[in-house]
Design an enzyme around this catalytic site. Structure first.
Site, PDB file in Angstrom:
ATOM      1  N   ARG A  49       0.864  -1.184   0.000  1.00  0.00           N
ATOM      2  CA  ARG A  49       0.000   0.000   0.000  1.00  0.00           C
ATOM      3  C   ARG A  49       0.903   1.236   0.000  1.00  0.00           C
ATOM      4  O   ARG A  49       2.121   1.129   0.122  1.00  0.00           O
ATOM      5  CB  ARG A  49      -0.942  -0.028   1.206  1.00  0.00           C
ATOM      6  CG  ARG A  49      -0.226  -0.473   2.480  1.00  0.00           C
ATOM      7  CD  ARG A  49      -0.648   0.246   3.682  1.00  0.00           C
ATOM      8  NE  ARG A  49      -0.494   1.666   3.574  1.00  0.00           N
ATOM      9  CZ  ARG A  49       0.648   2.330   3.778  1.00  0.00           C
ATOM     10  NH1 ARG A  49       1.775   1.702   4.080  1.00  0.00           N
ATOM     11  NH2 ARG A  49       0.686   3.633   3.666  1.00  0.00           N
ATOM     12  N   ASP A 234      -1.761  10.779  -2.609  1.00  0.00           N
ATOM     13  CA  ASP A 234      -2.125   9.703  -3.553  1.00  0.00           C
ATOM     14  C   ASP A 234      -2.349  10.241  -4.949  1.00  0.00           C
ATOM     15  O   ASP A 234      -2.199   9.532  -5.936  1.00  0.00           O
ATOM     16  CB  ASP A 234      -3.356   8.966  -3.049  1.00  0.00           C
ATOM     17  CG  ASP A 234      -2.971   8.131  -1.838  1.00  0.00           C
ATOM     18  OD1 ASP A 234      -2.942   8.680  -0.732  1.00  0.00           O
ATOM     19  OD2 ASP A 234      -2.630   6.947  -2.028  1.00  0.00           O
ATOM     20  N   ASN A 244      -5.253  12.566  -0.236  1.00  0.00           N
ATOM     21  CA  ASN A 244      -4.428  11.735   0.642  1.00  0.00           C
ATOM     22  C   ASN A 244      -5.368  11.010   1.600  1.00  0.00           C
ATOM     23  O   ASN A 244      -6.595  11.211   1.557  1.00  0.00           O
ATOM     24  CB  ASN A 244      -3.401  12.589   1.393  1.00  0.00           C
ATOM     25  CG  ASN A 244      -2.365  11.734   2.126  1.00  0.00           C
ATOM     26  OD1 ASN A 244      -1.788  10.814   1.534  1.00  0.00           O
ATOM     27  ND2 ASN A 244      -2.141  11.995   3.402  1.00  0.00           N
ATOM     28  N   LYS A 245      -4.812  10.185   2.446  1.00  0.00           N
ATOM     29  CA  LYS A 245      -5.621   9.383   3.367  1.00  0.00           C
ATOM     30  C   LYS A 245      -6.664  10.217   4.081  1.00  0.00           C
ATOM     31  O   LYS A 245      -6.379  11.324   4.534  1.00  0.00           O
ATOM     32  CB  LYS A 245      -4.680   8.711   4.377  1.00  0.00           C
ATOM     33  CG  LYS A 245      -5.335   7.794   5.381  1.00  0.00           C
ATOM     34  CD  LYS A 245      -6.209   6.734   4.760  1.00  0.00           C
ATOM     35  CE  LYS A 245      -5.468   5.873   3.758  1.00  0.00           C
ATOM     36  NZ  LYS A 245      -6.376   5.056   2.927  1.00  0.00           N
TER      37      LYS A 245
END
Ligand code: MRU
Length: 348
Positions: A49, A234, A244-245
């Site tokens: 990941r 990302d 992003n997360k």
């Protein structure tokens, strides 16, 4: 950050060996990927990941796929299968496009060896880019007046998420090499708890850090306990909006309110110039199961998943959020640091 034990992905004969991150930090297990199906599963189930590592794993997935045949149809099938695994991290599509462009013009008989070489080159380029991100980010940490410099990060954008060094954590590792003391606040990052991976990495590297619940970030920023927030990405849109997360946006909002600089660190392979703005970035929706359960060790030290909500509870589980460019102080890539509105200049 790469040693016999601390690695994310490597070749072994005609297989690819990965560290299974779905079991970390509770269990250290490596796995051999031998086929396209293995590689696609590893990405989809998050055994590997982190945007850059997903790209590298996809490239190796193409190399594994071509063992069964390297014609145009096989190549296309491999790329389509891998592209469908996770939607948000653009590095996946970037790596597959690079593999296609490199392999298509070659005679079929040469493609298999060329695929391994190109996947290896993608991994090496990622490691080199992240090393350079570390150097550029170090300059930002050096500007902080007191010691130890206090950083906050979210999710895991360390070496585990890349071929080596990490993105948001690369400057932290560079600071340690330069003898500059740093402390990192690490947010847990519910529901998948990638913050635990960051804490594990920092523990392995003997770098002082404190794990916090995601919801504690605002208070710590308000209390002046954080000099700089740095996260990975990302996908960065052409206008600087950044996916992003999930949870990143809330940190950026709080950082802006508290006057704390907020940086995004990513290789240029994470910048998607074909994507005009944040609203165009696809956001992965993951299974509700991830929110209804927590995974840890039981009182005997055995890994276990525990339900925290009834199966019937409705759950929304978006895996990423988008931070608008106006909340981002700077984007750190291998090419330097720029305000988000200026990243186009890297592509001219
Ligand atoms: O769902 P994940 O664990 O793949 O998400 C990872 C992140 O959001 C990272 O912050 C991002 O990929 C940058 S990794 C260098």
């Amino acid at each position: 950050m790469v040693s016999d034990r601390l690695f994310t992905i490597r070749e072994e004969g005609d297989a690819v060996v990965i560290l299974d991150q779905s079991l970390l930090p509770h269990q250290y297990v490596t796995r051999h990927l031998k086929s396209l199906a293995d590689a696609a599963h590893a990405i989809r189930a998050m055994l590997v990941r982190g945007a850059p590592l997903i790209g590298v794993a996809a490239a190796y997935g193409v190399a594994l796929a071509l063992k069964e045949g390297a014609g145009d149809e096989s190549l296309q099938h491999a790329c389509d299968t891998l592209a469908a695994t996770r939607p948000t991290a653009v590095n996946l599509h970037w790596a597959l496009t690079r593999m296609q462009r490199h392999l298509r013009p070659l005679p079929v008989a040469q493609r298999r060896a060329a695929a391994w070489a190109e996947a290896r080159a993608i991994a090496a380029a990622d490691a080199a880019a992240n090393r350079a991100i570390g150097a550029h980010g170090l300059a930002l940490i050096e500007r902080i007046a007191h010691r130890p410099a206090s950083l906050m990060t979210h999710c895991n954008a360390g070496w585990l998420a890349t071929a080596a060094w990490g993105t948001a954590l690369a400057p932290v590792y560079a600071a340690r090499e330069a003898g500059l003391p740093v402390h990192v606040y690490v947010s847990e990052t519910r529901p998948r708890n990638q913050g635990l991976l960051t804490a594990w990495e920092l523990h392995e590297a003997h770098i002082p850090h404190t794990l916090i619940a995601d919801n504690a970030a605002g208070l710590l920023l308000r209390q002046g306990k954080v000099d700089l927030v740095i996260v990975g990405a990302d996908r960065i849109a052409a206008n600087g909006d950044t996916a992003n997360k999930v949870g990143t946006y809330l940190k950026a909002l709080a950082a802006a309110d508290c006057g704390v600089p907020f940086y995004v660190a990513a290789p240029t392979s994470t910048i998607d110039m074909a994507c005009p703005g944040g609203e165009d970035i696809p956001i992965e929706a993951r299974a509700g199961e991830e929110v209804r359960h927590v995974v840890g060790l039981d009182r005997h030290g055995t890994p276990a998943a525990v339900a925290i909500a009834p199966e019937a509870t409705a759950v929304a589980n978006p895996a990423f959020d988008v931070t608008p460019a106006r909340l981002i102080t700077g984007i750190v890539t291998e090419r330097g640091v720029l305000p988000p509105g200026d990243i186009r200049t890297w592509f001219k």
